[in-house]
Structures are given as structure tokens and as C-alpha cells.
Design a protein around this motif. Structure first.
Motif, PDB file in Angstrom:
ATOM      1  N   ARG A  46     -23.005 -13.129  19.355  1.00  0.00           N
ATOM      2  CA  ARG A  46     -23.526 -14.465  18.998  1.00  0.00           C
ATOM      3  C   ARG A  46     -22.683 -14.920  17.807  1.00  0.00           C
ATOM      4  NH1 ARG A  46     -29.053 -16.270  16.482  1.00  0.00           N
ATOM      5  NH2 ARG A  46     -29.366 -18.237  17.547  1.00  0.00           N
ATOM      6  N   ILE A  47     -21.883 -15.948  18.025  1.00  0.00           N
ATOM      7  CA  ILE A  47     -20.890 -16.379  17.043  1.00  0.00           C
ATOM      8  C   ILE A  47     -21.210 -17.796  16.587  1.00  0.00           C
ATOM      9  CG2 ILE A  47     -18.425 -16.775  16.641  1.00  0.00           C
ATOM     10  CD1 ILE A  47     -18.012 -14.835  19.142  1.00  0.00           C
ATOM     11  N   LEU A  48     -21.309 -17.958  15.289  1.00  0.00           N
ATOM     12  CA  LEU A  48     -21.524 -19.274  14.695  1.00  0.00           C
ATOM     13  C   LEU A  48     -20.173 -19.868  14.356  1.00  0.00           C
ATOM     14  CD1 LEU A  48     -23.514 -21.374  13.426  1.00  0.00           C
ATOM     15  CD2 LEU A  48     -23.341 -20.033  11.309  1.00  0.00           C
ATOM     16  N   ILE A  49     -19.952 -21.104  14.749  1.00  0.00           N
ATOM     17  CA  ILE A  49     -18.716 -21.801  14.384  1.00  0.00           C
ATOM     18  C   ILE A  49     -19.077 -22.812  13.310  1.00  0.00           C
ATOM     19  CG2 ILE A  49     -16.804 -23.213  15.198  1.00  0.00           C
ATOM     20  CD1 ILE A  49     -16.847 -21.536  17.621  1.00  0.00           C
ATOM     21  N   ASP A  50     -18.599 -22.554  12.128  1.00  0.00           N
ATOM     22  CA  ASP A  50     -18.850 -23.331  10.917  1.00  0.00           C
ATOM     23  C   ASP A  50     -20.315 -23.227  10.479  1.00  0.00           C
ATOM     24  OD1 ASP A  50     -16.206 -24.066  10.444  1.00  0.00           O
ATOM     25  OD2 ASP A  50     -16.364 -25.805  11.752  1.00  0.00           O
ATOM     26  N   GLU A  57     -31.509 -26.174   8.541  1.00  0.00           N
ATOM     27  CA  GLU A  57     -32.261 -27.100   9.394  1.00  0.00           C
ATOM     28  C   GLU A  57     -31.871 -26.941  10.865  1.00  0.00           C
ATOM     29  OE1 GLU A  57     -33.201 -31.881   9.828  1.00  0.00           O
ATOM     30  OE2 GLU A  57     -32.027 -31.168   8.124  1.00  0.00           O
ATOM     31  N   GLN A  58     -30.603 -26.672  11.115  1.00  0.00           N
ATOM     32  CA  GLN A  58     -30.119 -26.552  12.488  1.00  0.00           C
ATOM     33  C   GLN A  58     -30.725 -25.352  13.217  1.00  0.00           C
ATOM     34  OE1 GLN A  58     -26.007 -26.490  11.321  1.00  0.00           O
ATOM     35  NE2 GLN A  58     -25.643 -28.577  12.054  1.00  0.00           N
ATOM     36  N   VAL A  59     -31.011 -24.274  12.493  1.00  0.00           N
ATOM     37  CA  VAL A  59     -31.482 -23.060  13.165  1.00  0.00           C
ATOM     38  C   VAL A  59     -32.987 -22.829  13.054  1.00  0.00           C
ATOM     39  CG1 VAL A  59     -29.243 -21.926  13.027  1.00  0.00           C
ATOM     40  CG2 VAL A  59     -30.930 -21.549  11.211  1.00  0.00           C
ATOM     41  N   PRO A  63     -34.407 -19.425  18.232  1.00  0.00           N
ATOM     42  CA  PRO A  63     -34.886 -18.045  18.078  1.00  0.00           C
ATOM     43  C   PRO A  63     -34.145 -17.358  16.920  1.00  0.00           C
ATOM     44  CG  PRO A  63     -34.336 -18.506  20.369  1.00  0.00           C
ATOM     45  CD  PRO A  63     -33.865 -19.684  19.556  1.00  0.00           C
ATOM     46  N   TYR A  64     -34.892 -16.585  16.154  1.00  0.00           N
ATOM     47  CA  TYR A  64     -34.315 -15.842  15.027  1.00  0.00           C
ATOM     48  C   TYR A  64     -33.663 -14.593  15.593  1.00  0.00           C
ATOM     49  CZ  TYR A  64     -34.239 -13.069  10.710  1.00  0.00           C
ATOM     50  OH  TYR A  64     -33.857 -12.293   9.642  1.00  0.00           O
ATOM     51  N   GLU A  65     -32.333 -14.635  15.721  1.00  0.00           N
ATOM     52  CA  GLU A  65     -31.575 -13.541  16.309  1.00  0.00           C
ATOM     53  C   GLU A  65     -30.346 -13.252  15.468  1.00  0.00           C
ATOM     54  OE1 GLU A  65     -32.546 -14.589  20.982  1.00  0.00           O
ATOM     55  OE2 GLU A  65     -30.687 -15.325  20.092  1.00  0.00           O
ATOM     56  N   ARG A  66     -29.838 -12.065  15.658  1.00  0.00           N
ATOM     57  CA  ARG A  66     -28.652 -11.629  14.934  1.00  0.00           C
ATOM     58  C   ARG A  66     -27.486 -12.601  15.153  1.00  0.00           C
ATOM     59  NH1 ARG A  66     -26.368  -7.118  12.796  1.00  0.00           N
ATOM     60  NH2 ARG A  66     -24.149  -6.840  13.149  1.00  0.00           N
ATOM     61  N   ILE A  67     -26.699 -12.798  14.105  1.00  0.00           N
ATOM     62  CA  ILE A  67     -25.428 -13.517  14.200  1.00  0.00           C
ATOM     63  C   ILE A  67     -24.349 -12.464  13.972  1.00  0.00           C
ATOM     64  CG2 ILE A  67     -23.923 -15.262  13.169  1.00  0.00           C
ATOM     65  CD1 ILE A  67     -26.473 -16.830  12.439  1.00  0.00           C
ATOM     66  N   ASP A  68     -23.471 -12.291  14.953  1.00  0.00           N
ATOM     67  CA  ASP A  68     -22.468 -11.224  14.897  1.00  0.00           C
ATOM     68  C   ASP A  68     -21.219 -11.609  14.116  1.00  0.00           C
ATOM     69  OD1 ASP A  68     -23.740  -9.147  16.628  1.00  0.00           O
ATOM     70  OD2 ASP A  68     -23.720 -10.832  18.022  1.00  0.00           O
ATOM     71  N   GLY A  69     -21.012 -12.882  13.911  1.00  0.00           N
ATOM     72  CA  GLY A  69     -19.859 -13.332  13.153  1.00  0.00           C
ATOM     73  C   GLY A  69     -19.874 -14.837  13.004  1.00  0.00           C
ATOM     74  N   VAL A  70     -19.162 -15.299  11.983  1.00  0.00           N
ATOM     75  CA  VAL A  70     -19.058 -16.738  11.713  1.00  0.00           C
ATOM     76  C   VAL A  70     -17.574 -17.077  11.623  1.00  0.00           C
ATOM     77  CG1 VAL A  70     -19.649 -18.622  10.147  1.00  0.00           C
ATOM     78  CG2 VAL A  70     -21.228 -16.683  10.417  1.00  0.00           C
ATOM     79  N   LEU A  71     -17.142 -17.992  12.459  1.00  0.00           N
ATOM     80  CA  LEU A  71     -15.761 -18.465  12.419  1.00  0.00           C
ATOM     81  C   LEU A  71     -15.740 -19.771  11.627  1.00  0.00           C
ATOM     82  CD1 LEU A  71     -12.799 -18.329  13.296  1.00  0.00           C
ATOM     83  CD2 LEU A  71     -13.472 -19.546  15.387  1.00  0.00           C
ATOM     84  N   ILE A  72     -15.000 -19.776  10.534  1.00  0.00           N
ATOM     85  CA  ILE A  72     -14.884 -20.973   9.702  1.00  0.00           C
ATOM     86  C   ILE A  72     -13.564 -21.663  10.041  1.00  0.00           C
ATOM     87  CG2 ILE A  72     -14.715 -21.850   7.336  1.00  0.00           C
ATOM     88  CD1 ILE A  72     -17.489 -20.769   8.032  1.00  0.00           C
ATOM     89  N   LEU A  86     -27.167 -17.787   5.203  1.00  0.00           N
ATOM     90  CA  LEU A  86     -27.081 -16.689   6.161  1.00  0.00           C
ATOM     91  C   LEU A  86     -27.882 -15.476   5.706  1.00  0.00           C
ATOM     92  CD1 LEU A  86     -23.293 -16.904   7.039  1.00  0.00           C
ATOM     93  CD2 LEU A  86     -25.192 -17.303   8.621  1.00  0.00           C
ATOM     94  N   ARG A  87     -28.381 -15.495   4.470  1.00  0.00           N
ATOM     95  CA  ARG A  87     -29.099 -14.329   3.930  1.00  0.00           C
ATOM     96  C   ARG A  87     -30.174 -13.787   4.855  1.00  0.00           C
ATOM     97  NH1 ARG A  87     -31.202 -16.095  -1.513  1.00  0.00           N
ATOM     98  NH2 ARG A  87     -30.800 -18.156  -0.670  1.00  0.00           N
ATOM     99  N   PRO A  88     -31.054 -14.605   5.440  1.00  0.00           N
ATOM    100  CA  PRO A  88     -32.076 -14.024   6.331  1.00  0.00           C
ATOM    101  C   PRO A  88     -31.484 -13.283   7.527  1.00  0.00           C
ATOM    102  CG  PRO A  88     -32.644 -16.284   5.763  1.00  0.00           C
ATOM    103  CD  PRO A  88     -31.254 -16.042   5.257  1.00  0.00           C
ATOM    104  N   PHE A  89     -30.324 -13.696   7.986  1.00  0.00           N
ATOM    105  CA  PHE A  89     -29.694 -13.061   9.137  1.00  0.00           C
ATOM    106  C   PHE A  89     -29.067 -11.719   8.768  1.00  0.00           C
ATOM    107  CE2 PHE A  89     -30.100 -17.490  10.109  1.00  0.00           C
ATOM    108  CZ  PHE A  89     -30.592 -17.461  11.410  1.00  0.00           C
ATOM    109  N   CYS A  90     -28.887 -11.464   7.486  1.00  0.00           N
ATOM    110  CA  CYS A  90     -28.345 -10.186   7.029  1.00  0.00           C
ATOM    111  C   CYS A  90     -29.371  -9.069   7.167  1.00  0.00           C
ATOM    112  CB  CYS A  90     -27.852 -10.301   5.585  1.00  0.00           C
ATOM    113  SG  CYS A  90     -26.457 -11.438   5.402  1.00  0.00           S
TER     114      CYS A  90
END
Length: 144
Positions: A46-50, A57-59, A63-72, A86-90
Motif C-alpha cells: 500500500r503506497i501513498l503518493i505524496d 482529512e483524506q484518510v 480503513p486504517y491500514e498499514r502504509i508500506d511506503g510513501v513516494l514523494i 503518518l505517526r498513527p500508521f507507524c
């Protein structure tokens, strides 16, 4: 693969504060757009882009699920202003941030507390991974 656009607005969002154009004063809910961001889901990632200032607000409704990486994609605030959210996702584990060298340098300057060797409690676990333009890299088994 599933791509979910969670923001498609401009750098100021839509409506823009103080703007009186037809779009910004429209009653159509489609004319209310948060800043640009997307979530890409593959079989194993599950990859977040930006991660702009509207990220929280967007999330909230997702569903509250793991984010495996963020591409900036670049260092502008409308693409990185939500990284601290992103702290809660940690709680699922670290959330690596992938960025080109110049973007990584800007992030280290903008949010130095996130990228030091000895982080204090409460700092997001978002290790910075520098990537090379035009070179493939992987998040889990997903090639990007």
C-alpha cells in the motif's frame, strides 16, 4: 492494482480561500477538492503518493491500514506538509519515505527531528530512502 485518488486539487485546494470564481463559489461537492495525493494498492504493498497538509482529512474515512511506503514527487509543501501525520500508521511499523536526493535534502531541512539518528518518543518512524531518477526500486515486492 488499485489506485485511489484521495486529493486532486491545486496547491491551495479547491475552493481557494478568498477566491470568488465560479468553481470556488460552486455548491457542487465535486468542486471541493483536497490537495493532490493518491494511494496505490498492489498484491503486497500500500503506497501513498505524496503526503500534503490535507493527508489527515483524506484518510479519516478510509480503513486504517498499514502504509508500506510513501513516494514523494517533489518537495513543495502541498506534497510533504502531512508527513508528521503518518505517526498513527507507524503503529504497524516504520513507514519509509522514498524521494530523490534533492527532495530528501529539503525534507531533512524542513523536518530535521524526523530524520536524526536518535529520535525522541512520538516522532514518526519514517526513514528516508533516497532513490535515483529513472531507476527502479521496490516497496515490498512491488517494483516502482
Amino acid at each position: 492494482m488499485k489506485v485511489r485518488i484521495i486529493g486532486s486539487g491545486t496547491s491551495t485546494g479547491v475552493p481557494q480561500i478568498g477566491c470568488t470564481c465560479a468553481v470556488c463559489t460552486s455548491a457542487d461537492p465535486k468542486d471541493n477538492r483536497l490537495r493532490a495525493s493518491a494511494i496505490v494498492e498492489t498484491d503486497d504493498a500500500r503506497i501513498l503518493i505524496d503526503c500534503g497538509p490535507d493527508f489527515r482529512e483524506q484518510v479519516l474515512h478510509l480503513p486504517y491500514e498499514r502504509i508500506d511506503g510513501v513516494l514523494i514527487t517533489h518537495e513543495h509543501y502541498d506534497h510533504v506538509g502531512g508527513l508528521d501525520d503518518l505517526r498513527p500508521f507507524c503503529r504497524f511499523g516504520s513507514v519509509p519515505i522514498y524521494a530523490e536526493e534533492y527532495v530528501a535534502k529539503a525534507l531533512r531541512l524542513r523536518m530535521p527531528y524526523c530524520f536524526v539518528d536518535h529520535r525522541y518518543p512520538g516522532v514518526p518512524d519514517i526513514p528516508l530512502q533516497e532513490i535515483e531518477p529513472g531507476q527502479r526500486f521496490s516497496i515490498n515486492q512491488t517494483g516502482v
